[in-house]
Design a protein around this motif. Structure first.
Motif, PDB file in Angstrom:
ATOM      1  N   ILE A  25       0.808  -1.222   0.000  1.00  0.00           N
ATOM      2  CA  ILE A  25       0.000   0.000   0.000  1.00  0.00           C
ATOM      3  C   ILE A  25       0.844   1.276   0.000  1.00  0.00           C
ATOM      4  O   ILE A  25       0.416   2.312  -0.517  1.00  0.00           O
ATOM      5  N   GLU A  26       2.063   1.225   0.555  1.00  0.00           N
ATOM      6  CA  GLU A  26       2.854   2.441   0.747  1.00  0.00           C
ATOM      7  C   GLU A  26       3.052   3.269  -0.527  1.00  0.00           C
ATOM      8  O   GLU A  26       2.752   4.477  -0.533  1.00  0.00           O
ATOM      9  N   PRO A  27       3.546   2.700  -1.634  1.00  0.00           N
ATOM     10  CA  PRO A  27       3.753   3.549  -2.818  1.00  0.00           C
ATOM     11  C   PRO A  27       2.460   4.139  -3.368  1.00  0.00           C
ATOM     12  O   PRO A  27       2.464   5.248  -3.921  1.00  0.00           O
ATOM     13  N   PHE A  28       1.343   3.432  -3.203  1.00  0.00           N
ATOM     14  CA  PHE A  28       0.071   3.956  -3.686  1.00  0.00           C
ATOM     15  C   PHE A  28      -0.443   5.093  -2.804  1.00  0.00           C
ATOM     16  O   PHE A  28      -1.136   5.990  -3.285  1.00  0.00           O
ATOM     17  N   VAL A  29      -0.102   5.043  -1.520  1.00  0.00           N
ATOM     18  CA  VAL A  29      -0.452   6.145  -0.622  1.00  0.00           C
ATOM     19  C   VAL A  29       0.269   7.420  -1.057  1.00  0.00           C
ATOM     20  O   VAL A  29      -0.324   8.504  -1.122  1.00  0.00           O
ATOM     21  N   TYR A  30       1.569   7.286  -1.364  1.00  0.00           N
ATOM     22  CA  TYR A  30       2.329   8.446  -1.840  1.00  0.00           C
ATOM     23  C   TYR A  30       1.745   8.984  -3.145  1.00  0.00           C
ATOM     24  O   TYR A  30       1.583  10.196  -3.310  1.00  0.00           O
ATOM     25  N   PHE A  31       1.444   8.077  -4.066  1.00  0.00           N
ATOM     26  CA  PHE A  31       0.897   8.487  -5.356  1.00  0.00           C
ATOM     27  C   PHE A  31      -0.432   9.219  -5.164  1.00  0.00           C
ATOM     28  O   PHE A  31      -0.660  10.277  -5.757  1.00  0.00           O
ATOM     29  N   GLY A  32      -1.303   8.666  -4.322  1.00  0.00           N
ATOM     30  CA  GLY A  32      -2.590   9.302  -4.060  1.00  0.00           C
ATOM     31  C   GLY A  32      -2.436  10.664  -3.422  1.00  0.00           C
ATOM     32  O   GLY A  32      -3.135  11.621  -3.790  1.00  0.00           O
ATOM     33  N   ALA A  33      -1.517  10.774  -2.466  1.00  0.00           N
ATOM     34  CA  ALA A  33      -1.287  12.060  -1.796  1.00  0.00           C
ATOM     35  C   ALA A  33      -0.791  13.102  -2.787  1.00  0.00           C
ATOM     36  O   ALA A  33      -1.220  14.268  -2.754  1.00  0.00           O
ATOM     37  N   ILE A  34       0.097  12.693  -3.689  1.00  0.00           N
ATOM     38  CA  ILE A  34       0.650  13.628  -4.678  1.00  0.00           C
ATOM     39  C   ILE A  34      -0.438  14.093  -5.639  1.00  0.00           C
ATOM     40  O   ILE A  34      -0.517  15.273  -5.991  1.00  0.00           O
ATOM     41  N   VAL A  35      -1.301  13.178  -6.078  1.00  0.00           N
ATOM     42  CA  VAL A  35      -2.398  13.541  -6.981  1.00  0.00           C
ATOM     43  C   VAL A  35      -3.335  14.539  -6.303  1.00  0.00           C
ATOM     44  O   VAL A  35      -3.757  15.527  -6.910  1.00  0.00           O
ATOM     45  N   VAL A  36      -3.648  14.297  -5.020  1.00  0.00           N
ATOM     46  CA  VAL A  36      -4.516  15.218  -4.279  1.00  0.00           C
ATOM     47  C   VAL A  36      -3.858  16.592  -4.151  1.00  0.00           C
ATOM     48  O   VAL A  36      -4.499  17.633  -4.361  1.00  0.00           O
ATOM     49  N   LEU A  37      -2.578  16.601  -3.821  1.00  0.00           N
ATOM     50  CA  LEU A  37      -1.866  17.871  -3.675  1.00  0.00           C
ATOM     51  C   LEU A  37      -1.780  18.612  -5.009  1.00  0.00           C
ATOM     52  O   LEU A  37      -1.869  19.839  -5.054  1.00  0.00           O
ATOM     53  N   PHE A  38      -1.615  17.851  -6.084  1.00  0.00           N
ATOM     54  CA  PHE A  38      -1.594  18.459  -7.413  1.00  0.00           C
ATOM     55  C   PHE A  38      -2.951  19.072  -7.736  1.00  0.00           C
ATOM     56  O   PHE A  38      -3.045  20.168  -8.291  1.00  0.00           O
ATOM     57  N   ALA A  39      -4.019  18.359  -7.380  1.00  0.00           N
ATOM     58  CA  ALA A  39      -5.369  18.871  -7.608  1.00  0.00           C
ATOM     59  C   ALA A  39      -5.624  20.132  -6.790  1.00  0.00           C
ATOM     60  O   ALA A  39      -6.245  21.089  -7.278  1.00  0.00           O
TER      61      ALA A  39
END
Length: 200
Positions: A174-188
């Motif tokens: 789950i860890e790399p997907f958590v980072y990816f999701g957080a980055i997408v949210v921050l980008f949004a």
């Protein structure tokens, strides 16, 4: 309020301890690798620890502007230190991979061309290089508005770094997907996408 207390404390605490803590952590991980504290594959583990620490610091840096905008938490003075320290860990991650893991410049080039996760990881590194070089007051003064435009490369660089992490790991942790999701949210958030959606 707790936010006001944190802001007052932040005004008193300088940013330079971030560099010290980062250096100590990098040294401690390297020492663990030398003394068998990183398990049966110390080179691989050290390489990944440096990479994941870099990604964590980059994500933390991306959080600073939204925190100030939406929560009133002003930690902007630490953003540069977080970014530079993150680049140091990226450089350490790359160095361990080249010097201790691959051990051949011809194989490095071959991996960049043939392995997608290496290709995108190297592309992320290339984008971070000018950001690290210009992370100083002289560059900010000389470049003016161009400095802000250049440092928007942080977003694609970090996004590619998270994809590199996803492709690198085996299975579906789950860890790399958590980072990816957080980055997408921050980008949004950066593009005000979430704010526009809430209005609509």
């Amino acid at each position: 309020m707790i936010i006001d207390r944190i802001n007052r404390a932040a005004r008193k605490i300088p940013a330079w301890p971030v560099y010290i803590v980062g250096s100590l952590w990098a040294g401690w991980l390297f020492w663990l690798g030398l003394t068998g504290g990183l398990g049966p594959e110390p080179i691989n583990t050290l390489e990944r620890e440096y990479g994941s620490t870099a990604l964590q610091l980059l994500v933390a840096g991306l959080c600073i502007t939204p925190l100030r905008r939406y929560a009133g938490l002003n930690l902007i003075k630490y953003r540069r230190a977080l970014g530079v320290t993150a680049f140091f860990f990226v450089l350490a991650h790359l160095t361990i991979w080249i010097v201790l893991d691959v051990q051949s410049l011809s194989r490095v080039w071959e991996d960049i061309l043939k392995r997608p996760y290496v290709t995108i990881g190297m592309a992320s590194f290339v984008l971070l290089v000018p950001l690290a070089i210009t992370s100083n007051n002289i560059s900010v003064r000389r470049m003016g508005a161009q400095w802000r435009s250049l440092h928007k490369l942080t977003y694609p660089a970090v996004l590619m770094g998270s994809v590199h992490f996803i492709w690198l790991v085996k299975g579906w942790p789950i860890e790399p997907f958590v980072y990816f999701g957080a980055i997408v949210v921050l980008f949004a958030v950066r593009l005000d996408v979430i704010q526009r959606m809430s209005r609509g």
